[in-house]
Scaffold this motif. Structure first.
Motif, short mmCIF file in Angstrom:
data_model
loop_
_atom_site.label_atom_id
_atom_site.label_comp_id
_atom_site.label_asym_id
_atom_site.label_seq_id
_atom_site.Cartn_x
_atom_site.Cartn_y
_atom_site.Cartn_z
N GLU A 123 0.83 -1.20 0.00
CA GLU A 123 0.00 0.00 0.00
C GLU A 123 0.86 1.26 0.00
O GLU A 123 0.62 2.19 -0.77
CB GLU A 123 -0.89 -0.03 1.24
N LYS A 124 1.88 1.28 0.87
CA LYS A 124 2.80 2.42 0.93
C LYS A 124 4.25 1.93 1.07
O LYS A 124 5.06 2.12 0.19
CB LYS A 124 2.44 3.35 2.10
N ASN A 125 4.55 1.30 2.22
CA ASN A 125 5.92 0.88 2.49
C ASN A 125 5.97 -0.59 2.90
O ASN A 125 5.07 -1.07 3.60
CB ASN A 125 6.53 1.72 3.62
N ALA A 126 7.03 -1.25 2.47
CA ALA A 126 7.30 -2.62 2.90
C ALA A 126 8.79 -2.71 3.20
O ALA A 126 9.57 -3.25 2.42
CB ALA A 126 6.89 -3.63 1.84
N PHE A 127 9.17 -2.12 4.34
CA PHE A 127 10.57 -2.11 4.73
C PHE A 127 10.89 -3.27 5.66
O PHE A 127 10.01 -3.82 6.33
CB PHE A 127 10.92 -0.80 5.44
N SER A 128 12.16 -3.64 5.69
CA SER A 128 12.71 -4.57 6.68
C SER A 128 11.88 -5.85 6.77
O SER A 128 11.79 -6.60 5.81
CB SER A 128 12.78 -3.85 8.03
N ALA A 129 11.28 -6.12 7.95
CA ALA A 129 10.51 -7.35 8.12
C ALA A 129 9.34 -7.41 7.14
O ALA A 129 8.94 -8.51 6.73
CB ALA A 129 9.98 -7.42 9.56
N GLY A 130 8.80 -6.26 6.75
CA GLY A 130 7.73 -6.24 5.76
C GLY A 130 8.20 -6.76 4.42
O GLY A 130 7.47 -7.51 3.73
N ALA A 131 9.41 -6.40 4.01
CA ALA A 131 9.96 -6.90 2.74
C ALA A 131 10.16 -8.41 2.80
O ALA A 131 9.90 -9.12 1.82
CB ALA A 131 11.28 -6.19 2.44
N ILE A 132 10.62 -8.92 3.95
CA ILE A 132 10.82 -10.36 4.09
C ILE A 132 9.50 -11.10 3.92
O ILE A 132 9.42 -12.11 3.22
CB ILE A 132 11.45 -10.67 5.46
N ILE A 133 8.45 -10.59 4.57
CA ILE A 133 7.14 -11.23 4.48
C ILE A 133 6.61 -11.16 3.06
O ILE A 133 6.06 -12.14 2.53
CB ILE A 133 6.17 -10.57 5.47
N ALA A 134 6.75 -10.01 2.41
CA ALA A 134 6.25 -9.86 1.04
C ALA A 134 6.94 -10.84 0.10
O ALA A 134 6.30 -11.43 -0.78
CB ALA A 134 6.48 -8.42 0.57
N LEU A 135 8.23 -11.03 0.28
CA LEU A 135 8.97 -11.95 -0.59
C LEU A 135 8.54 -13.41 -0.41
O LEU A 135 8.75 -14.23 -1.30
CB LEU A 135 10.47 -11.82 -0.32
N SER A 136 7.91 -13.73 0.71
CA SER A 136 7.46 -15.12 0.93
C SER A 136 6.16 -15.42 0.20
O SER A 136 5.77 -16.58 0.10
CB SER A 136 7.29 -15.38 2.43
N THR A 137 5.46 -14.40 -0.31
CA THR A 137 4.24 -14.63 -1.08
C THR A 137 4.58 -14.82 -2.55
O THR A 137 5.62 -14.35 -3.04
CB THR A 137 3.26 -13.46 -0.91
N LYS A 138 3.69 -15.48 -3.27
CA LYS A 138 3.97 -15.82 -4.67
C LYS A 138 3.96 -14.61 -5.60
O LYS A 138 4.69 -14.58 -6.60
CB LYS A 138 2.95 -16.85 -5.17
#
Length: 475
Positions: free
Chosen positions: A98-113
């Motif tokens: 939505e806006k930012n996916a930093f740090s732990a957010g980036a890790i979680i995002a990368l785990s989705t397809k």
């Protein structure tokens, strides 16, 4: 005793409050997409929200699970547990930044397809930092830096591999010393951490012309679902309950609640009776404990252990003189329950947690104990000098020279002889002429009628011995 009872009742009531489970009659349909929000700091309490949403989606056989993300990051432990939860989903997973996916957010995002991003959104920069128990940031010590970075790099590579994304690209978000190069094109040079805008993340790269990271830029979740062929399906968005909001707040301020709770109990143990410090201390620990219970971290067994510790502590304070084994056992049980409440419990996982799962909770508890000790010492040293303390405590002394006396002066009785009216074991009655007095021996037994003499006098405490013994004295 009213305050302790109220604290116990409130603790029990708070512990029983939990988010309502999905209704048993809820329609089970495959024509639904579950949307789970990941907003704000990523901490252990968020794991419960994600896990609840995933379990509901699996239960109704949802077509897909989508995560709406706007986060500055959070703890690696929470991100790791959320990644493991997502890896267990057996249906398509999406992240909408939505806006930012930093740090732990980036890790979680990368785990989705699949990853989609809103215009102007950003993803990346997963370099680990060290957070103090009070929320501050401090640099990693050199001896821990490589160990920590290596662990986070392995986690983000594993997440990217599970999601089908470029592992080197993911690691570049953690390691600034490496160079990210795809084909002949340098995507990110040495000395910089990889952070991508939505346009940079979706640009075509390499011989196959695939997108660098993002599958596309979309305005919202509805547009994302239309692009992937899921438009028109029912969207079930997981709502974070008020209890879960409170749980996340409590988890974020867990060390402060611990310090306040432990300090209140410490002050109470240092003072007679039971009053405001002990009540506030128990309430702070109750809020801490309740928040972790709502977050799905503390089980009922932890609550029962905590309550048992409080009961033992109350028994020691109110029913048993002094302070001994019962009180110490109560404190140990309370501390164990607090520690157990901060340890992650993965459904189906081992009953005994791994050392890695215990380290952070143990550090939080230890730092809280140290902070409690330091604050307690400072309060004991400087609080009596403050104006507030002067208003709460009587400062004026009452001495015999100023005309005050707790009891009458009986020093004139020294040397008087009489007889024991009753058996002295060692206390009893003595008759001196026509005056009857309460007397006590130094421990010896004297039968009724034994001649006695007053040898010591301390106000109302008159000490006698058998007549003909040692000479009297006054102390």
């Amino acid at each position: 005793m009213h305050a302790p009872k109220m604290a116990l009742v409130l603790l029990a009531a708070l512990a029983m409050l939990a988010p309502a489970a999905p209704a048993a009659g809820e329609a089970r349909s495959s024509e639904v997409v579950y949307v789970i929000p990941i907003r704000g700091m990523i901490e252990p309490a968020l794991l419960y929200v994600v896990r609840r949403g995933v379990e509901e989606a699996q239960a109704v056989n949802a077509r897909a699970v989508a995560f709406v993300m706007d986060t500055p990051g959070g703890t690696v432990e929470a991100a790791s547990d959320i990644v493991r939860t997502i890896q267990g989903v057996d249906r398509p997973t999406y992240t909408f930044v939505e806006k930012n996916a930093f740090s732990a957010g980036a890790i979680i995002a990368l785990s989705t397809k699949h990853i989609y991003m809103a215009p102007g959104s950003v993803i990346g920069d997963a370099m680990p930092i060290l957070m103090t128990p009070f929320g501050g940031v401090q640099p990693l010590p050199e001896d821990l830096q490589e160990k920590t970075v290596s662990g986070v790099a392995a986690l983000i590579r594993a997440a990217a591999e599970a999601g089908g994304h470029n592992k080197e690209l993911a690691e570049k978000m953690v390691r600034r010393e490496m160079e990210l190069k795809i084909g002949n094109e340098v995507i990110c040079p040495e000395g910089r951490l990889l952070t991508l805008t939505n346009q940079e993340a979706e640009r075509k790269i390499g011989r196959d012309g695939g997108n660098l990271l993002s599958d596309g830029t979309v305005a919202d979740v509805d547009e994302m679902l239309r692009q992937v062929g899921l438009g028109g399906l029912e969207i079930k968005e997981i709502q974070v309950t008020w209890a879960e909001h409170v749980a996340r707040f409590v988890a974020a301020l867990a060390p402060l609640f611990l310090i306040a709770g432990l300090l209140g109990i410490w002050i109470e143990l240092k003072t007679p009776g039971f009053g405001l410090p002990g009540t506030l201390g128990i309430l702070c620990l109750a809020v801490f404990f309740w928040g972790h219970h709502i977050a799905g971290l503390a089980g009922w067994e932890d609550i029962l252990i905590f309550l048992l510790g409080i009961i033992l502590l109350f028994i020691e304070v109110f029913l048993i003189p002094g302070f001994g084994v019962v009180g110490i056992a109560g404190i140990v049980l309370m501390l164990w329950a607090v520690l157990a409440a901060m340890i992650q419990h993965i459904p189906g996982g081992p009953w005994i947690p791994a050392w890695g799962d215990v380290q952070v909770p143990l550090l939080k508890l230890s730092s809280s104990l140290v902070a409690t000790t330091v604050i307690g010492v400072l309060l004991g040293r400087y609080l009596p000098q403050t104006q507030l303390f002067g208003r709460l405590v009587l400062q004026q002394s009452t001495s015999r020279q100023e005309g005050f006396a707790a009891s009458s002066d009986t020093r004139s009785l020294l040397g008087l002889e009489g007889r024991a009216l009753s058996a002295l074991r060692p206390a009893g009655d003595g008759l001196f002429g026509d005056r009857k007095l309460d007397v006590v021996t130094r421990g010896e037994f004297l039968a009724a009628g034994t001649p006695i003499r007053i040898v010591e006098s301390h106000g109302n405490r008159i000490i006698v011995e058998a007549a003909g013994g040692a000479s009297g004295r006054n102390e």
